[in-house]
Design a protein around this motif. Structure first.
Motif, short mmCIF file in Angstrom:
data_model
loop_
_atom_site.label_atom_id
_atom_site.label_comp_id
_atom_site.label_asym_id
_atom_site.label_seq_id
_atom_site.Cartn_x
_atom_site.Cartn_y
_atom_site.Cartn_z
N GLY A 177 1.19 -1.03 0.12
CA GLY A 177 -0.10 0.26 -0.20
C GLY A 177 1.26 1.30 0.21
O GLY A 177 0.11 2.74 -0.21
N THR A 178 2.16 1.47 0.21
CA THR A 178 3.85 2.52 0.47
C THR A 178 3.34 2.14 -0.72
O THR A 178 5.14 1.38 -1.00
CB THR A 178 3.86 2.26 1.87
N SER A 179 4.06 3.01 -1.82
CA SER A 179 5.14 2.83 -2.84
C SER A 179 6.91 2.41 -2.10
O SER A 179 7.10 3.98 -1.46
CB SER A 179 4.67 3.89 -3.76
N PRO A 180 7.29 2.34 -3.43
CA PRO A 180 8.69 2.22 -2.77
C PRO A 180 9.86 3.56 -2.76
O PRO A 180 10.95 3.96 -2.08
CB PRO A 180 9.36 1.44 -3.56
N ASP A 181 8.99 3.88 -4.17
CA ASP A 181 9.88 5.98 -4.08
C ASP A 181 9.01 6.10 -2.97
O ASP A 181 9.95 7.67 -2.83
CB ASP A 181 8.38 6.45 -5.94
N THR A 182 8.24 6.22 -2.04
CA THR A 182 7.29 7.40 -1.44
C THR A 182 8.54 6.65 -0.51
O THR A 182 9.12 7.42 0.64
CB THR A 182 6.24 6.98 -0.58
N ILE A 183 8.71 5.70 0.49
CA ILE A 183 9.72 5.06 1.98
C ILE A 183 11.28 5.52 1.24
O ILE A 183 12.08 6.17 2.20
CB ILE A 183 10.04 3.34 0.94
N ARG A 184 12.01 5.67 -0.05
CA ARG A 184 12.77 6.00 -0.40
C ARG A 184 13.06 7.70 -0.08
O ARG A 184 14.18 7.63 0.21
CB ARG A 184 13.01 5.71 -1.87
#
Length: 326
Positions: A177-184
């Motif tokens: 539900g959370t994109s890797p780009d958001t976490i990055r």
């Protein structure tokens, strides 16, 4: 308040009514649990490549207390996020690493009481190993420790090619539900936030609004050889099993496996039952190593349950501490 979990020793002053017993009647506590909790407790659980066994067994006994399966991954991540800088230094001395590993079951239960809620297993699945495809022909299995190391590389500007591919797939696996780009972007824009806090932040965001409250009425007790040197730990286990209590067990992994060499390692699992085989009495222990059967020859493996059977005489020798909720 944060605690020095890796350096803290707890002494239990409570006296529990244990009694000598030769009872070896068959007992499986899971049969008394709600259907979804029974299924959860009968399905192999896998902590993956990080030492969060304490969180997996704490989640088991909390699941019984709340009547719903709770996430060991969420629970463990919260524990790790609460360790202070001094605690991390202590881990470096003891474990030769500052990776957020190691802990005690009783402290994990108390921390969840302090948090006030537990995320459900269905919202944050606790399977700690994810499939990562490095190419169309190359598949590996990595876990949370591997993901944390990729986060470190990313912050250091060293995460490219296979590292980036691994990070993207692990982030999608652990934080659905959370994109890797958001976490990055969060990692790079909040460099002062510890990686343990980052992991908990994204896990918690995905489940908190659906979490199960933990009532203040729930309490836990402990029983150890140190606090009860002249009493039988097996008798205490029997007393609890006969009252249909799941029991968190702290012991040394070298008692059940050769992994870790002669030095072994602290480990925690959940006692779920008792069974008579022939003329011998065995205890059934739910582990957090998936379907692994990497045990010593005197341990009976139950791979489809992610559990094993250990003879009563061996349990008497290996068990160090019991923790349960009442």
């Amino acid at each position: 308040m944060k605690y020095l979990s890796i350096l803290t020793t707890f002494i239990c002053a409570l006296q529990v009514n244990a009694f000598a017993s030769n009872d070896c009647s068959n007992v499986d506590v899971r049969d008394s649990l709600p259907a979804d909790v029974k299924t959860f407790m009968s399905t192999p659980s896998d902590q993956g490549d990080i030492g969060w066994c304490y969180g997996y067994t704490a989640a088991d006994i909390i699941s019984q207390a709340l009547g719903t399966p709770v996430s060991a991954l969420h629970l463990s991540a919260y524990y790790a996020s609460e360790v202070t800088v001094l605690g991390k230094i202590g881990r470096g001395v003891v474990n030769k690493t500052t990776t957020p590993e190691g802990g005690m079951v009783g402290v994990a239960v108390r921390k969840m009481y302090d948090l006030g809620y537990a995320c459900k297993e269905q919202d944050v699945p606790s399977q700690g190993t994810k499939e990562v495809y490095l190419s169309s022909r190359t598949k590996v299995h990595n876990g949370m420790a591997f993901l944390i190391n990729r986060m470190k590389d990313l912050r250091a500007g060293k995460c490219v090619d296979l590292c980036e591919k691994s990070f993207n797939q692990l982030a999608e696996g652990f934080f659905p539900g959370t994109s890797p780009d958001t976490i990055r972007k969060y990692l790079l824009n909040h460099r002062n936030v510890s990686l343990e806090d980052v992991v908990f932040f994204f896990l918690d965001n995905s489940c908190r609004y659906k979490a199960t409250p933990i009532p203040n009425s729930l309490k836990y007790e402990t029983w150890s050889k140190k606090t009860h040197p002249f009493e039988s730990i097996n008798s205490q286990i029997d007393w609890l099993l006969n009252r249909r209590k799941l029991i968190s067990l702290e012991y040394d992994a070298s008692e059940i496996t050769d992994v870790g060499g002669i030095f072994g390692a602290g480990h925690a699992s959940t006692i779920v039952g008792r069974k008579k085989i022939g003329n011998s009495c065995y205890y059934m222990v739910r582990n957090s190593w998936g379907k692994s059967c990497d045990y010593r020859k005197d341990i009976i493996c139950l791979p489809e349950q992610g559990a094993y059977l250990v003879h009563a005489s061996k349990m008497k020798d290996m068990a160090k501490k019991l923790i349960w909720i009442y």
